[in-house]
Design an enzyme around this catalytic site. Structure first.
Site, mmCIF file in Angstrom:
data_model
loop_
_atom_site.group_PDB
_atom_site.id
_atom_site.type_symbol
_atom_site.label_atom_id
_atom_site.label_comp_id
_atom_site.label_asym_id
_atom_site.label_seq_id
_atom_site.Cartn_x
_atom_site.Cartn_y
_atom_site.Cartn_z
ATOM 1 N N GLU A 243 41.864 33.143 36.849
ATOM 2 C CA GLU A 243 40.650 32.368 36.592
ATOM 3 C C GLU A 243 40.936 31.156 35.713
ATOM 4 O OE1 GLU A 243 37.867 35.389 35.120
ATOM 5 O OE2 GLU A 243 37.334 35.841 37.198
ATOM 6 N N ARG B 267 40.487 39.178 48.181
ATOM 7 C CA ARG B 267 40.685 39.224 46.727
ATOM 8 C C ARG B 267 41.027 40.635 46.248
ATOM 9 N NH1 ARG B 267 36.052 37.852 42.129
ATOM 10 N NH2 ARG B 267 36.947 39.201 40.536
ATOM 11 N N LYS C 258 42.009 46.952 35.641
ATOM 12 C CA LYS C 258 40.580 47.280 35.700
ATOM 13 C C LYS C 258 40.365 48.509 36.582
ATOM 14 C CE LYS C 258 38.587 42.740 34.714
ATOM 15 N NZ LYS C 258 37.644 41.668 35.105
ATOM 16 N N ASP D 58 35.947 43.775 40.314
ATOM 17 C CA ASP D 58 35.574 43.302 38.983
ATOM 18 C C ASP D 58 34.413 44.080 38.372
ATOM 19 O OD1 ASP D 58 35.420 41.819 36.720
ATOM 20 O OD2 ASP D 58 35.060 39.891 37.702
ATOM 21 N N GLU E 99 27.827 43.759 32.040
ATOM 22 C CA GLU E 99 27.747 42.469 32.730
ATOM 23 C C GLU E 99 27.164 42.612 34.134
ATOM 24 O OE1 GLU E 99 31.580 40.589 33.143
ATOM 25 O OE2 GLU E 99 30.776 38.943 34.345
HETATM 26 C C1 BDP Z 1 34.795 38.800 34.738
HETATM 27 C C2 BDP Z 1 33.907 38.094 33.771
HETATM 28 C C3 BDP Z 1 34.636 36.993 33.041
HETATM 29 C C4 BDP Z 1 35.928 37.530 32.445
HETATM 30 C C5 BDP Z 1 36.756 38.179 33.537
HETATM 31 C C6 BDP Z 1 38.011 38.848 32.996
HETATM 32 O O1 BDP Z 1 32.810 37.548 34.463
HETATM 33 O O2 BDP Z 1 33.783 36.476 32.053
HETATM 34 O O3 BDP Z 1 36.654 36.518 31.836
HETATM 35 O O4 BDP Z 1 35.996 39.205 34.147
HETATM 36 O O5 BDP Z 1 38.034 40.071 32.963
HETATM 37 O O6 BDP Z 1 34.145 39.982 35.156
HETATM 38 O O7 BDP Z 1 38.968 38.174 32.658
#
Ligand code: BDP
Length: 724
Positions: free
Chosen positions: A316, A361, A385, A390, A418
């Site tokens: 990201e 992804r 994770k 996510d 979140e």
């Molecule tokens: C996503 C979030 C983001 C985080 C990212 C992460 O939206 O804000 O930076 O994960 O885990 O779920 O790096």
């Protein structure tokens, strides 16, 4: 006020004042704001308290080291609250019985008792009832001070939940070594994905001002066995490693240390450029290597027990080793080499994916990391994770678990909600964690759950991280019930084989009441709550359908952003014929990343669990489900079930007001009302959108959405919290 006149005791004014205070206290008999979490230590029923005081006529506890002092203070504080007043302290047991705390080194008595401490590891403990010199002793003993602290919290938990403590035989040790909260907190006190106010770290006033809240934070963490805190966001500012901020981190470390908690920092991979003035952060460049080694030396001078670095690299938009054509292993090892002389570790995140990569992804982390198995230094853990996308309300377990036998894999769960309704939705995540931990990876064969993989058998390191849900809101987590998620995370990090239900029972007992008339319905409500969220947001394997950026509310129609892999349409792939992401062999073949038997099961729409059907398969709207209904009808019924469940939670809670103080009762009731509205909104908006694609009627008895699709699409939330 110290100079103000005060009436002498016995003066009529003093008596009047006392009366006024007593009456006003009655009005708010048990008004509570949630600050005390599960450590409220409210008075036990008188008879029970009496019985316990008779058992423990005195408390014998050392107080030479700071951890010993934490254990002793907490014990006395807890007993004072629970029993009305704590038993007196003594240097040796007296009377008929005593409560004794210590290690063989801190207590000659514990040394003499020769309790079975061998094999407990540094953090384990026993609590036993022994007869000694004609006295009945309850002994909390451990190889190391920190174990006695954990033992004290264990005993207090038993008391708080009304359990019998007259014949204890407890033997406990953590199954995971690193039990860590990851704070996504920025230096300006904003919290990425935080729904509980500003960061609890008041960076600007550190190191001069040490908010007493830091100690309560440490107590709460120690009470559930957590032993680490990553202080800053994974999307890290290099400034966190600058001297001024290291001094602040050192001050925090000083507050957390007496509670057995080590400090870690998220490290920005390009810090040698931003802070060091170098023109590169290439892991092979000797200047870069020197810079990190010197930085590690500097950190350990200030924080001798510094835990290490957490790193988000090449993900990201974050910098990383791939910027220089180097692998993740080379990047991780660069930092690991710098930390090794000091005993620090690197927690390298596997959350990487690239929108430039056209492949699914969900497959990218596995493809990236499996070839690197065996290439990481021995002080690196890969932090994975729970699922391959996510932190969605439901995901299958991440296929990396079990697929990298030569690398210690650490679990990363999200505690902050979140994707599960922020602070207002009641969603107990213990069941989500349990579902992942108990999933059988079937690697190398059946009977190897994810819990076992992260226990790290055969590796020197093991761990679990949780993305914290903490902020400076008075109740810490933004809502009372979100405290349960912090609590459950800690208990599962200690022992990932524990039952989410038992943990919920403990939490309810400590946080509210162990009265079965209250506990049973509340635990039932918690146990069903996460499934309700899945139902009203993302039923049957759907995922990633929330509003862009802030992630608040439904937006399954969202498309055309700068990154297709951030668009809901990328994930649901709905068209006139059907819906779902084809990840079977004829699709992206993500199933092949699982053990062969699982891959075959997931590949078959008839055998994949229905709750994950649309995660793995694109199926026609009229596909027949196990119930005999069509997929479409089933989907609509799931939405309805989710909304109904929230209504049922409201009704349950409404009947429980006699058991809860008014303040906490009202907040929970109000939040449940918000949740019901938002659950309905998710259902209505989703159905309006799916109908715009499939043109199908609703099953009999299901109400049409009250608004048009364009209404739902027009809703905008520029100020939703947690998005920076
Ligand atoms: C996503 C979030 C983001 C985080 C990212 C992460 O939206 O804000 O930076 O994960 O885990 O779920 O790096």
């Amino acid at each position: 006020m110290s100079g103000a006149w005060q009436p002498a005791p016995g003066h009529w004014l003093a008596r009047l004042l006392a009366l006024v205070l007593a009456v006003s206290a009655m009005g708010h008999a048990h008004a509570e704001d949630g600050y005390d979490l599960w450590l409220r230590y409210g008075p036990l029923p008188a008879a029970q308290a009496e019985g316990i005081r008779a058992q423990w006529e005195v408390v014998v506890a050392p107080r030479d080291t700071e951890v010993q002092r934490s254990a002793r203070e907490e014990l006395l504080r807890g007993l004072a609250g629970l029993l009305g007043h704590a038993p007196p302290e003594a240097a040796t047991p007296q009377g008929s019985g005593a409560l004794v705390v210590g290690t063989p080194a801190s207590s000659p008595l514990v040394a003499q008792l020769r309790l079975p401490l061998r094999g407990l590891g540094r953090e384990g403990y026993v609590i036993e009832r022994v007869e000694h010199a004609g006295r009945a002793l309850t002994v909390i003993a451990a190889p190391d001070d920190i174990g006695t602290l954990y033992g004290v919290f264990h005993l207090l938990r038993l008391l708080q939940t009304g359990q019998d403590v007259s014949a204890l035989a407890v033997r406990e040790q953590p199954r995971l070594q690193l039990r860590v909260l990851d704070h996504w907190d920025n230096l300006d006190r904003s919290v990425e994905r935080g729904y509980a106010g500003e960061s609890i770290w008041d960076w600007h006033k550190l190191p001069g001002w040490l908010d007493p809240r830091y100690t309560d934070y440490a107590r709460a963490n120690a009470s559930i066995g957590l032993n680490g805190a990553v202080l800053n966001n994974v999307n890290a500012s290099a400034q966190s490693l600058a001297p001024a901020y290291l001094e602040k981190a050192a001050a925090l470390a000083g507050v957390l240390r007496p509670w057995g908690i080590r400090v870690y920092l998220s490290a920005r991979f390009s810090a040698p450029i931003e802070l060091g003035g170098l023109d590169t952060a290439d892991p092979r460049d000797p200047r870069v290597r020197r810079w990190w080694a010197a930085k590690a030396d500097e950190i350990y001078r200030l924080i001798p027990d510094f835990g290490g670095f957490l790193v988000k690299a090449n993900s990201e938009g974050q910098p990383g080793p791939q910027d220089y054509g180097r692998s993740h292993a080379e990047g991780a090892n660069l930092l690991a080499d710098a930390l090794r002389p000091h005993g620090g570790v690197v927690m390298w995140r596997a959350f990487v994916y690239s929108h430039a990569q056209p492949d699914d992804r969900a497959k990218q982390a596995y493809d990236e990391f499996v070839p690197l198995d065996g290439r990481f230094a021995d002080n690196v853990l890969l932090q994975v994770k729970n699922g391959p996308i996510d932190f969605q309300p439901r995901e299958p377990f991440h296929p990396l678990f079990g697929a990298m036998p030569k690398t210690p894999l650490m679990m990363e769960f999200q505690i902050t909600k979140e994707y599960l309704g922020f602070a207002t939705h009641l969603a107990y995540l213990g069941t989500l964690y349990e579902e992942t931990l108990q999933s059988d990876t079937q690697r190398p064969g059946p009977g190897h759950p994810v819990a076992q993989v992260i226990e790290g058998h055969g590796h020197a390191l093991s761990g679990m991280a949780g993305v914290a849900n903490l902020g400076s809101d008075r109740n810490w987590c933004g809502s009372i019930f979100d405290q349960a998620n912090w609590y459950a995370f800690g208990r599962l990090a200690w022992n990932p084989r524990q039952s989410a239900r038992v943990i919920a029972q403990d939490w309810v007992g400590m946080t509210f009441s162990s009265d079965p008339a209250f506990l049973a319905p509340v635990v039932a409500m918690m146990m069903a709550s996460r499934e309700a969220v899945v139902d009203y947001m993302t039923p049957l394997g759907l995922h990633h359908l929330m509003g862009r950026g802030h992630h608040y509310g439904p937006a399954p129609w969202d498309a055309g952003s700068e990154r297709p892999d951030w668009d809901p349409v990328y994930y649901h792939r709905a068209d006139a014929q059907g819906i779902g992401f084809a990840r079977g062999r004829s699709g992206s073949n993500a199933v092949a990343q699982y053990a062969p038997a699982l891959a075959r099961q997931f590949d078959d729409p008839r055998r994949v669990p229905e709750r994950e059907l649309l995660w793995f398969h694109h199926v026609p709207w009229d596909y027949r489900m196990a119930s005999g209904r069509t997929l479409w009808d089933e989907l609509v019924l799931h939405y309805a079930r989710g909304v109904d469940q929230v209504a049922a939670m409201r009704a349950t809670w409404a009947g429980l007001s006699p058991y809860v103080d008014a303040q906490r009762y009202r907040q929970v009731a109000s939040f449940l009302a918000i949740q019901q509205q938002e659950a309905q909104w998710w259902r209505d908006a989703s159905i309006a959108y799916w109908q715009s694609i499939n043109g199908l009627p609703l099953p009999v008895g299901q109400a049409p959405p009250p608004h048009s699709l364009s209404y739902y699409q027009s809703l905008k939330f520029p100020f939703a919290p947690g998005h920076h």
